[in-house]
Design a protein around this motif. Structure first.
Motif, short mmCIF file in Angstrom:
data_model
loop_
_atom_site.label_atom_id
_atom_site.label_comp_id
_atom_site.label_asym_id
_atom_site.label_seq_id
_atom_site.Cartn_x
_atom_site.Cartn_y
_atom_site.Cartn_z
N MET A 27 1.02 -1.03 -0.47
CA MET A 27 -0.11 0.27 0.10
C MET A 27 1.31 1.42 -0.01
O MET A 27 0.82 2.23 -0.56
CB MET A 27 -1.43 0.22 1.08
CG MET A 27 -1.95 0.98 1.55
SD MET A 27 -2.95 1.23 2.57
CE MET A 27 -3.97 -0.27 2.25
N ALA A 28 1.62 1.27 0.94
CA ALA A 28 2.82 2.21 0.38
C ALA A 28 3.54 2.85 -0.54
O ALA A 28 3.74 4.00 -0.98
CB ALA A 28 4.20 2.28 1.28
N LYS A 29 3.78 1.72 -1.65
CA LYS A 29 4.13 2.41 -3.01
C LYS A 29 2.36 2.87 -3.70
O LYS A 29 3.48 3.70 -4.33
CB LYS A 29 4.51 0.49 -3.64
CG LYS A 29 4.71 0.39 -5.04
CD LYS A 29 5.68 -0.48 -5.38
CE LYS A 29 6.27 -0.57 -6.64
NZ LYS A 29 5.07 -0.19 -8.27
N THR A 30 1.67 2.17 -3.79
CA THR A 30 0.38 2.48 -4.82
C THR A 30 -0.26 4.00 -4.26
O THR A 30 -0.25 4.47 -5.27
CB THR A 30 -0.74 1.60 -4.39
OG1 THR A 30 -0.93 1.46 -2.88
CG2 THR A 30 -0.38 0.02 -5.35
N ASP A 31 -0.05 3.95 -3.10
CA ASP A 31 -0.40 5.55 -2.20
C ASP A 31 0.79 6.98 -2.42
O ASP A 31 0.28 7.68 -3.58
CB ASP A 31 -0.23 5.66 -0.89
CG ASP A 31 0.93 5.55 -0.12
OD1 ASP A 31 1.77 4.94 -0.66
OD2 ASP A 31 0.90 5.15 1.35
N GLN A 32 1.89 6.54 -2.98
CA GLN A 32 3.11 7.40 -3.67
C GLN A 32 2.58 7.54 -5.58
O GLN A 32 2.69 8.81 -5.63
CB GLN A 32 4.85 6.75 -3.50
CG GLN A 32 4.35 7.48 -1.74
CD GLN A 32 4.69 8.52 -0.82
OE1 GLN A 32 4.75 9.13 -2.15
NE2 GLN A 32 3.44 8.81 -0.34
N THR A 33 2.50 6.50 -5.92
CA THR A 33 2.30 6.61 -6.92
C THR A 33 0.99 7.16 -7.22
O THR A 33 0.82 7.55 -8.39
CB THR A 33 1.40 4.72 -7.29
OG1 THR A 33 3.34 3.99 -8.02
CG2 THR A 33 1.35 4.84 -9.30
N LEU A 34 -0.34 7.03 -7.03
CA LEU A 34 -1.41 7.42 -6.73
C LEU A 34 -0.76 9.29 -6.80
O LEU A 34 -1.97 10.29 -7.75
CB LEU A 34 -2.03 7.32 -6.26
CG LEU A 34 -3.61 8.72 -6.15
CD1 LEU A 34 -4.44 7.66 -7.12
CD2 LEU A 34 -4.90 7.81 -4.91
N ARG A 35 -0.43 9.97 -5.49
CA ARG A 35 0.25 11.40 -5.46
C ARG A 35 1.47 11.50 -6.82
O ARG A 35 0.36 13.00 -7.32
CB ARG A 35 0.89 11.03 -4.42
CG ARG A 35 1.31 12.53 -3.68
CD ARG A 35 1.60 12.57 -2.25
NE ARG A 35 0.64 12.31 -1.45
CZ ARG A 35 -0.21 12.73 -0.87
NH1 ARG A 35 -0.71 14.42 -2.13
NH2 ARG A 35 -1.13 12.75 -0.03
#
Length: 267
Positions: free
Chosen positions: A1-9
């Motif tokens: 999740m930590a990766k995808t939250d930064q990706t979305l941002r």
């Protein structure tokens, strides 16, 4: 999740993010397979998929089940429209936010509707606290319905939207979803006047994609438009098959938001 939250941002800094809003896990997987960089739900489509009306009526356990099912099949970030958080109580909204984050979302939409902007500010602050506690860099997209629901007179809509953008930015939002805004001059002024990533809702009379990019728009959402067409096609195909025993694709039309919403039984 930590990766995808930064990706979305990061996706909001890379040009115009196009979101073909989905209904369920199957449509989420389909959209990703067609090249989507992120997936977002339509609150209306998701509610209809469970037989509920749009408008804060879907039970939390069903919302959570849908998000969990989508997250299971996705490798790209998932943003979930939680309407108004299903309550005007920030603590109850926090419960909803925690549930969708636990299920796998890294972005949310929160809307003001007819409530005062101060209420949405408190919801945004509550959502941010929950996300920080869970270690998620949650992308909070604050939707304002000034244009979509005609909350003020037309000549006051831009000024009111700018005022609310300031409130929501101070409360901790990352994006401003100006649903219903279509005028190029208004769009340009909003993009120039707020640090928030501006999100628009698909309408046939919106400027073309190239113009939206030049104006500074960062996100364009289909909303429930795709689901309206798909449900219309489903209804037409089923009706024709029950009469003829054949499948015909000649006369497929979208159903309307109002028609679909009223088709679902009230809670």
């Amino acid at each position: 999740m930590a990766k995808t939250d930064q990706t979305l941002r990061a996706l909001h800094d890379e040009g115009l993010l196009l979101l073909a809003n989905v209904t369920d896990a199957g449509s989420a997987r389909l959209v990703e397979a067609r090249g989507a960089k992120a997936v977002a739900t339509s609150s209306a489509a998701l509610a209809w998929s469970w037989g509920y009306r749009d408008g804060n009526q879907l039970p939390l356990k069903l919302l959570s089940a849908s998000v969990e099912a989508m997250a299971r099949v996705l490798t790209v970030p998932l943003s979930v429209d939680i309407e108004g958080g299903f309550s005007d109580d920030p603590d109850k909204v926090a419960t909803v936010v925690e549930a969708v984050l636990t299920a796998g979302a890294v972005g949310i939409n929160l809307e003001d509707g007819h409530a005062s902007p101060e209420i949405l500010c408190r919801k945004i602050e509550a959502a941010r606290r929950v996300a920080e506690a869970k270690g998620v860099d949650l992308f909070i997209n604050a939707r304002t319905d000034v244009y979509l629901k005609g909350l003020v007179a037309p000549e006051q809509q831009l000024a009111e939207t700018l005022t609310r953008a300031g409130f929501y930015s101070s409360a901790g939002a990352d994006g401003l979803f100006a649903a219903g805004m279509v005028d190029a001059d208004d769009i340009g002024e909003l993009c120039r006047s707020t640090p928030l990533s501006v999100n628009l809702l698909y309408r046939p009379d919106l400027p073309e994609i190239e113009a939206l990019c030049e104006l500074g728009v960062r996100r364009l959402s289909a909303g429930s438009a795709i689901a309206e067409f798909l449900y219309g096609a489903n209804a037409a195909l089923a009706a024709d098959f029950m009469i003829t025993g054949r499948l015909s694709t000649q006369h497929l039309d979208a159903l309307t938001y109002k028609g679909l919403n009223e088709l679902m039984p009230p809670v």
